[in-house]
Write a protein that holds these residues in place. Structure first.
Motif: not given
Length: 168
Positions: A69-84
């Motif tokens: 099972k895949i849980q707690n998926l979080v996708v957010r702007q990368h803290p250091q990489v501009q387009d990441g």
């Protein structure tokens, strides 16, 4: 008379033995070529176990990835990489045995849920730090994974992470 009759029985027996031998040869060849798939399929695995008991072979482990099972998926702007983007999730093995880490697929879609982008990740790509080089997910214990990707664009507003090839 009778001598001719005996010859016919011999030829019939010979043909039958040849047909059985040929069928057996084809079955052995089929099992040989499809060994991995047959050994991992629930319906044929018991037969493969019996064959391996006689032939002294080792069955490959079953990839019961439907039990991950895949849980707690979080996708957010990368803290250091501009387009990441930084992706975090928890993998949870709900079986009572170790399972190998599966390939994962990350899907992005737009507001209308039309696909925008997708990418497949093999375990070596998403396992880092203390998990680097690990091959098995322990049963009943959450495993945190994190990886970085290039942002697929502003249309990609929805995302989903799943075990590659899993349909449920």
């Amino acid at each position: 008379g009778t001598a001719n009759h005996a010859v016919n029985w011999k030829s019939i027996l010979l043909w039958n033995a040849s047909a059985v031998a040929l069928t057996l040869l084809l079955a052995i060849q089929y099992v040989g070529f499809n060994f991995d798939r047959l050994a991992k399929t629930g319906a044929t695995r018991p037969y493969m176990q019996a064959i391996c008991a006689v032939a002294q072979c080792k069955l490959p482990s079953v990839e019961n990835w439907r039990y991950i099972k895949i849980q707690n998926l979080v996708v957010r702007q990368h803290p250091q990489v501009q387009d990441g983007l930084a992706v975090d999730a928890i993998l949870f093995n709900v079986t009572g045995q170790e399972l190998s880490f599966p390939p994962l697929e990350l899907f992005f879609s737009d507001l209308a849920t039309s696909p925008v982008a997708s990418r497949r990740f093999d375990p070596a790509e998403y396992l880092s730090g203390e998990l680097s080089g690990q091959t098995q997910i322990p049963p009943g214990r959450p495993v945190h994974i994190a990886f970085e990707i290039v942002n697929p664009g502003e249309k990609a507003v929805n995302w989903n992470l799943q075990v590659a090839g899993k349909t449920d």
